[in-house]
Design a protein around this motif. Structure first.
Motif, PDB file in Angstrom:
ATOM      1  N   GLN A  14      35.144  28.591  42.446  1.00 49.94           N
ATOM      2  CA  GLN A  14      34.239  29.553  41.754  1.00 49.94           C
ATOM      3  C   GLN A  14      34.709  30.857  41.451  1.00 49.94           C
ATOM      4  O   GLN A  14      33.996  31.834  40.584  1.00 49.94           O
ATOM      5  CB  GLN A  14      32.992  30.085  42.969  1.00 49.94           C
ATOM      6  CG  GLN A  14      32.292  28.831  43.149  1.00 49.94           C
ATOM      7  CD  GLN A  14      31.401  28.485  42.262  1.00 49.94           C
ATOM      8  OE1 GLN A  14      30.516  29.078  41.576  1.00 49.94           O
ATOM      9  NE2 GLN A  14      31.407  27.074  41.873  1.00 49.94           N
ATOM     10  N   MET A  15      35.981  30.978  41.891  1.00 46.34           N
ATOM     11  CA  MET A  15      36.634  32.370  41.397  1.00 46.34           C
ATOM     12  C   MET A  15      37.294  32.383  40.210  1.00 46.34           C
ATOM     13  O   MET A  15      37.730  31.511  39.546  1.00 46.34           O
ATOM     14  CB  MET A  15      37.979  32.677  42.400  1.00 46.34           C
ATOM     15  CG  MET A  15      38.591  33.914  42.626  1.00 46.34           C
ATOM     16  SD  MET A  15      39.710  34.091  43.579  1.00 46.34           S
ATOM     17  CE  MET A  15      39.024  33.388  45.233  1.00 46.34           C
ATOM     18  N   ASP A  16      36.995  33.513  39.498  1.00 46.10           N
ATOM     19  CA  ASP A  16      37.565  33.895  38.084  1.00 46.10           C
ATOM     20  C   ASP A  16      39.057  33.790  38.350  1.00 46.10           C
ATOM     21  O   ASP A  16      39.785  34.287  39.206  1.00 46.10           O
ATOM     22  CB  ASP A  16      37.076  35.195  37.722  1.00 46.10           C
ATOM     23  CG  ASP A  16      37.461  35.719  36.453  1.00 46.10           C
ATOM     24  OD1 ASP A  16      38.781  36.461  36.219  1.00 46.10           O
ATOM     25  OD2 ASP A  16      37.253  35.074  35.327  1.00 46.10           O
ATOM     26  N   GLY A  17      39.803  33.274  37.149  1.00 45.55           N
ATOM     27  CA  GLY A  17      41.299  33.199  37.072  1.00 45.55           C
ATOM     28  C   GLY A  17      41.861  34.546  37.227  1.00 45.55           C
ATOM     29  O   GLY A  17      43.005  34.464  37.964  1.00 45.55           O
ATOM     30  N   ARG A  18      41.330  35.296  36.538  1.00 42.99           N
ATOM     31  CA  ARG A  18      42.163  36.944  36.688  1.00 42.99           C
ATOM     32  C   ARG A  18      41.880  37.442  38.134  1.00 42.99           C
ATOM     33  O   ARG A  18      43.088  37.847  38.621  1.00 42.99           O
ATOM     34  CB  ARG A  18      41.453  37.892  35.761  1.00 42.99           C
ATOM     35  CG  ARG A  18      41.693  37.399  34.038  1.00 42.99           C
ATOM     36  CD  ARG A  18      41.303  38.460  33.425  1.00 42.99           C
ATOM     37  NE  ARG A  18      41.690  38.243  31.958  1.00 42.99           N
ATOM     38  CZ  ARG A  18      41.196  39.157  30.957  1.00 42.99           C
ATOM     39  NH1 ARG A  18      40.444  40.209  31.023  1.00 42.99           N
ATOM     40  NH2 ARG A  18      41.584  38.697  29.653  1.00 42.99           N
ATOM     41  N   ARG A  19      40.810  37.200  38.829  1.00 45.31           N
ATOM     42  CA  ARG A  19      40.568  37.744  40.192  1.00 45.31           C
ATOM     43  C   ARG A  19      41.751  36.986  41.107  1.00 45.31           C
ATOM     44  O   ARG A  19      42.187  37.391  41.819  1.00 45.31           O
ATOM     45  CB  ARG A  19      39.343  37.436  40.813  1.00 45.31           C
ATOM     46  CG  ARG A  19      39.022  37.569  42.083  1.00 45.31           C
ATOM     47  CD  ARG A  19      39.044  38.956  42.258  1.00 45.31           C
ATOM     48  NE  ARG A  19      38.533  39.315  43.896  1.00 45.31           N
ATOM     49  CZ  ARG A  19      39.132  40.349  44.501  1.00 45.31           C
ATOM     50  NH1 ARG A  19      39.616  41.497  44.032  1.00 45.31           N
ATOM     51  NH2 ARG A  19      38.471  40.603  45.794  1.00 45.31           N
ATOM     52  N   CYS A  20      41.857  35.540  40.603  1.00 41.52           N
ATOM     53  CA  CYS A  20      42.945  34.694  41.473  1.00 41.52           C
ATOM     54  C   CYS A  20      44.134  35.431  41.550  1.00 41.52           C
ATOM     55  O   CYS A  20      44.944  35.545  42.421  1.00 41.52           O
ATOM     56  CB  CYS A  20      42.646  33.406  41.186  1.00 41.52           C
ATOM     57  SG  CYS A  20      43.532  32.396  42.484  1.00 41.52           S
TER      58      CYS A  20
END
Length: 290
Positions: A146-152
């Motif tokens: 569920q995590m956004d790629g940039r956040r990861c």
């Protein structure tokens, strides 16, 4: 860490009765069905019970990400960031590292206790220095999904920086010296070198990922962990675009020799091909030709 075996039918029944707070034939019948459906997995059994209404003998089925969202909704806002950090870590993480990565100077123990009660995280390892991990791999997989790629990417970078600062990573000066081929035999032992290589690579920080992966590969090779060494040489090579011949030679030579030791001769020859063009040193050329 305590490994929990699948529950027996009797144990599953007792768990269902205890969580629902009622014991009758209808509940016992459902308990048997739940045990069969989950194959005695305690985590899945507890989550299944959470979707069951004993008064109407019916379910409100929810995807796991919605279950997690409901749990987090009952907790302080900081719980979501902590859970993301633990998920990105991929393994148990010290409370201090997890907290600093999430933006806290000290571990928010009250929130962590409530997260444990909601079966989002667990503490593993010695009581004096526990590690925090997701309650179950399904929780980790769902959070990452569920995590956004940039956040990861951001969390991998922040976690790598925290580990580097707390775990004795290399200074910028030492990293640059290794990049130039200096101090090859005096690189200090780094206890978290594998974690640093992994997280800097995942964050896209090629210069640090390259050096830490190379050091991790060489350390693993000295410890006869050849598959681990080969994987880290591959990681170093993946981050070795637009670098000098010195570092390219060191990666290729170590990787090729490791593959030879593993008996993967075709792969080894492929890595060693063209290496002689990377060096002017006659001794190194002679080693290649051997």
């Amino acid at each position: 860490e305590v490994k929990v075996a699948p529950l027996t039918l009797e144990e599953s029944t007792e768990l269902v009765i205890g969580l629902i707070g009622r014991d009758d034939q209808s509940i016992r019948r459902r308990a048997m069905e739940f045990a069969q459906e989950t194959r005695g997995n305690p985590f899945l059994l507890i989550e299944l019970i959470g979707c069951f209404d004993p008064e109407t003998d019916s379910f409100e089925p929810l995807p796991l990400h919605e279950v997690l969202a409901r749990k987090l909704g009952r907790l302080p806002a900081e719980a979501a960031a902590l859970l993301e950090v633990v998920a990105v870590s991929g393994q148990g993480l010290s409370l201090e590292e997890a907290s600093r990565t999430a933006g806290h100077s000290l571990p928010p123990m009250s929130t962590i206790s409530r997260m444990r009660n909601e079966r989002l995280v667990r503490l593993i390892g010695p009581e004096e220095i526990p590690l925090i991990d997701t309650y179950h791999d399904r929780v980790r997989e769902t959070v990452l999904g569920q995590m956004d790629g940039r956040r990861c990417l951001t969390l991998h970078r922040t976690l790598a920086d925290v580990i580097e600062a707390m775990g004795g990573g290399l200074s910028t000066k030492h990293l640059a010296a290794l990049e130039r081929g200096e101090n090859e035999d005096t690189a200090p032992a780094i206890s978290r070198v594998f974690d640093l290589a992994y997280h800097f690579d995942a964050a896209g920080v090629s210069d640090k990922a390259r050096i830490y992966a190379l050091l991790a590969a060489e350390q693993a090779r000295r410890q006869s962990a050849l598959e681990v060494a080969a994987n880290n040489y591959a990681l170093a090579q993946r981050n070795a675009t637009n670098v000098g011949n010195t570092i390219r030679f060191r990666i290729a030579e170590g990787w090729g020799e490791t593959l030879m030791l593993l008996g993967r001769y075709d792969d080894a020859n492929q890595r060693l091909e063209g290496m002689i063009e990377l060096v002017d040193d006659e001794e190194k050329k002679a080693r290649i030709e051997e």
